[in-house]
Design an enzyme around this catalytic site. Structure first.
Site, short mmCIF file in Angstrom:
data_model
loop_
_atom_site.label_atom_id
_atom_site.label_comp_id
_atom_site.label_asym_id
_atom_site.label_seq_id
_atom_site.Cartn_x
_atom_site.Cartn_y
_atom_site.Cartn_z
N GLU A 103 0.85 -1.20 0.00
CA GLU A 103 0.00 0.00 0.00
C GLU A 103 0.88 1.24 0.00
O GLU A 103 1.93 1.28 0.65
CB GLU A 103 -0.90 -0.01 1.24
N ASP A 105 0.20 5.36 0.57
CA ASP A 105 -0.88 6.18 1.10
C ASP A 105 -0.63 7.68 1.05
O ASP A 105 0.43 8.15 1.47
CB ASP A 105 -1.11 5.87 2.59
N GLU A 107 -3.09 10.42 3.02
CA GLU A 107 -4.28 10.63 3.84
C GLU A 107 -4.29 12.09 4.30
O GLU A 107 -3.28 12.60 4.78
CB GLU A 107 -4.32 9.70 5.05
#
Length: 290
Positions: A103, A105, A107
């Site tokens: 993953e 990311d 955010e």
């Protein structure tokens, strides 16, 4: 090297990336993404050129790409939740599936009106994350659209904001550190309530009187290898070693911009958290500089 020379190198690098991954594709949201949860709270409109996600007291919403990718560059323009966004999280990331998933990311952690968003980044490899870096942005991400990009290569991952590099995560497999390079990943995004931790560690709660909270998306581009087209994970190309170096590495101007962002806007780096790692930092931290 002058600014004009650096700009020329940057343009050449972009052209080479397109040569490597196929034509950079400005995607239509109807064609490229599925709204996966949230009922009517996710919308595709303006002929497929715009997408919005909303959050209310009942539910958030999300979408995912129809295609899986293995290396390349992904760009998305976002305009984040305006006003009092405390307690909300807008996530935009690449991910595979399963307990040993990979993953990458972005955010965006909301905040009270007039206080800055926190941009949280992380990298998971074989199910293990805990590689967080956080930043304030040097602009208001709710006033206009800004471009958030992931360059994913076997050598490294580069996070960019408006084409300025903010973070580089290098492949440190030689040091025993897993790196995401074998699992194809889809693009995901979601808007959800996380007021138990998102704003000041959960001290500031979501003000539901301001709902619905809405984030907007446009300008999706992928210069990337899609699994459905039978991509070669080794990326054998006709480019020379020097051309590959130009396409895959930051130039001198990019490295200066990276240092500028990390000096003035980074607010957390796991590689300098002595309380978290009293017995020594993770091995990749020793080679985190570009």
């Amino acid at each position: 090297m002058g600014r004009s020379s650096s700009l020329t190198i940057t343009i050449v690098a972009a052209v080479l990336l397109v040569m490597m991954f196929g034509s950079a594709y400005s995607g239509n949201f109807f064609d490229e993404f599925d709204l996966t949860w949230g009922d009517h709270r996710g919308k595709i409109f303006n002929g497929g050129n715009m997408l919005s996600l909303s959050l209310d007291r009942v539910s958030g919403s999300g979408f995912k790409s129809k295609k899986e990718y293995l290396f390349g560059r992904i760009d998305m323009q976002l305009k984040l939740v305006a006003g009092n966004s405390a307690g909300t999280v807008t996530a935009y990331y690449l991910s595979s599936q399963g307990a040993t998933h990979d993953e990458i990311d972005f955010e965006f952690l909301g905040n009270e009106t007039g206080k800055p968003y926190v941009l949280h980044t992380n990298v998971f490899a074989q199910g293990k994350g805990n590689r967080e870096q956080q930043f304030y942005l040097w602009f208001d991400p709710t006033k206009n659209f800004h471009t958030y990009s992931i360059v994913w290569r076997p050598q490294h991952i580069i996070f960019l904001v408006d084409n300025l590099p903010i973070r580089v995560f290098n492949n440190a497999e030689k040091l025993g550190v897993p790196f995401p390079k074998n699992q194809p990943m889809r693009i995901y995004s979601s808007l959800w309530n996380a007021d138990d931790w998102a704003t000041r560690g959960g001290l500031v709660k979501t003000d539901w009187s301001k709902a619905p909270f809405t984030a907007y998306y446009r300008g999706f581009n992928a210069a990337a290898c899609t699994v459905s087209s039978g991509c070669d994970p080794k990326f054998k190309t006709s480019l020379s070693d020097s051309e590959l170096q130009t396409a895959n590495e930051l130039n001198a101007y990019g490295r200066r911009r990276l240092r500028w962002v990390q000096k003035y806007f980074m607010i957390y780096n796991y590689c300098s958290d002595l309380k978290r790692f009293p017995r020594g930092f993770p091995p990749e931290c020793r080679r985190s500089r570009v």
